[in-house]
Design a protein around this motif. Structure first.
Motif, PDB file in Angstrom:
ATOM      1  N   ASP A  39       0.847  -1.187   0.000  1.00  0.00           N
ATOM      2  CA  ASP A  39       0.000   0.000   0.000  1.00  0.00           C
ATOM      3  C   ASP A  39       0.887   1.244   0.000  1.00  0.00           C
ATOM      4  OD1 ASP A  39      -1.685   2.121   0.664  1.00  0.00           O
ATOM      5  OD2 ASP A  39      -2.639   1.096   2.346  1.00  0.00           O
ATOM      6  N   THR A  80       0.175   4.262   0.478  1.00  0.00           N
ATOM      7  CA  THR A  80      -0.188   5.288   1.457  1.00  0.00           C
ATOM      8  C   THR A  80       0.497   5.106   2.807  1.00  0.00           C
ATOM      9  OG1 THR A  80      -2.147   4.157   2.324  1.00  0.00           O
ATOM     10  CG2 THR A  80      -2.463   5.577   0.395  1.00  0.00           C
ATOM     11  N   ASN A 136       1.313  10.111  -6.681  1.00  0.00           N
ATOM     12  CA  ASN A 136      -0.100   9.825  -6.899  1.00  0.00           C
ATOM     13  C   ASN A 136      -0.359   9.725  -8.396  1.00  0.00           C
ATOM     14  OD1 ASN A 136      -2.864   9.607  -6.824  1.00  0.00           O
ATOM     15  ND2 ASN A 136      -3.216  11.733  -6.249  1.00  0.00           N
ATOM     16  N   ILE A 163      -4.988   7.643  -1.771  1.00  0.00           N
ATOM     17  CA  ILE A 163      -4.116   8.702  -1.258  1.00  0.00           C
ATOM     18  C   ILE A 163      -4.949   9.845  -0.692  1.00  0.00           C
ATOM     19  CG2 ILE A 163      -2.484  10.508  -1.964  1.00  0.00           C
ATOM     20  CD1 ILE A 163      -1.148   8.331  -3.748  1.00  0.00           C
ATOM     21  N   ALA A 167      -6.444   8.751   2.671  1.00  0.00           N
ATOM     22  CA  ALA A 167      -5.441   8.634   3.742  1.00  0.00           C
ATOM     23  C   ALA A 167      -4.886   9.990   4.159  1.00  0.00           C
ATOM     24  CB  ALA A 167      -4.308   7.711   3.291  1.00  0.00           C
ATOM     25  N   LEU A 192      -0.561  11.607   5.765  1.00  0.00           N
ATOM     26  CA  LEU A 192       0.250  10.477   5.282  1.00  0.00           C
ATOM     27  C   LEU A 192       1.592  10.447   6.002  1.00  0.00           C
ATOM     28  CD1 LEU A 192      -0.378  11.146   1.506  1.00  0.00           C
ATOM     29  CD2 LEU A 192      -1.086   9.064   2.710  1.00  0.00           C
ATOM     30  N   VAL A 229       3.306  14.725  -1.511  1.00  0.00           N
ATOM     31  CA  VAL A 229       2.653  13.918  -2.542  1.00  0.00           C
ATOM     32  C   VAL A 229       2.946  14.598  -3.870  1.00  0.00           C
ATOM     33  CG1 VAL A 229       0.486  13.022  -3.486  1.00  0.00           C
ATOM     34  CG2 VAL A 229       0.778  13.198  -0.998  1.00  0.00           C
TER      35      VAL A 229
END
Length: 175
Positions: free
Chosen positions: A12, A14, A23, A39, A42, A70, A75
């Motif tokens: 996973d 995330t 992402n 994403i 989370a 996260l 990200v």
């Protein structure tokens, strides 16, 4: 050398303990299915609010936000191409996704980054072809820049994990 700096895991994205996760977003950057939805869920609503201010993202490009809830501080959102048979610059656009993510990582002093298999889910990009592009772009980046210390390819499925291992052995990145 590369073998110690590149990893493939099934899991996973995330929950990865890295500086940045990538992402596989849609053009709106406002969440969706697959990796994108996971994403956004989370990270929490703050991610959505920041993404609204970015005015979307073109296919093949990338934009960066905070990671909020996260484990990753950042990200990097990138929009991969939808597979249309290979005659619509899909390979070039996917390669551009990886290049742009790595450029943003370098610019933001990111040392560790985790990538999903961009465009291979609902966008339908052939997995082995996408994997070769991903690994090749990371290797090209490292030829001119060593700022990123660790790249992890996070595979959601056993099939993707096995494909990455196979391609990396063929390319000579892993034994």
């Amino acid at each position: 050398m590369e073998q110690n700096r590149i990893a493939v895991i099934e899991g996973d994205i995330t929950i990865q303990q890295v500086d940045a996760i990538v992402n596989a977003a849609n053009n709106s950057l406002l969440g969706g299915g697959g990796v994108d939805g996971a994403i956004h869920r989370a990270a929490g609503s703050e991610l959505y609010e920041e993404c609204k201010k970015l005015n979307g993202c073109e296919t093949g490009d990338a934009k960066i936000t905070k990671g909020y809830k996260l484990p990753a501080k950042w990200v990097i959102h990138t929009v991969g191409p939808i597979w249309q048979g290979g005659n619509y610059k899909e390979d070039e656009l996917l390669a551009s996704c990886y290049r742009r993510c790595l450029e943003l990582a370098e610019k933001n002093n990111i040392r560790t980054i985790a990538f999903p298999a961009i465009s291979t889910g609902v966008y339908g990009f052939p997995l082995e072809r996408a994997t070769k592009i991903a690994v090749t772009e990371v290797r090209k980046f490292w030829q001119r820049n060593t700022s990123i210390e660790q790249v992890t390819f996070v595979c959601f499925s056993k099939a993707a994990y096995e494909c990455y291992l196979k391609v990396m052995k063929e390319i000579g990145v892993m034994n």
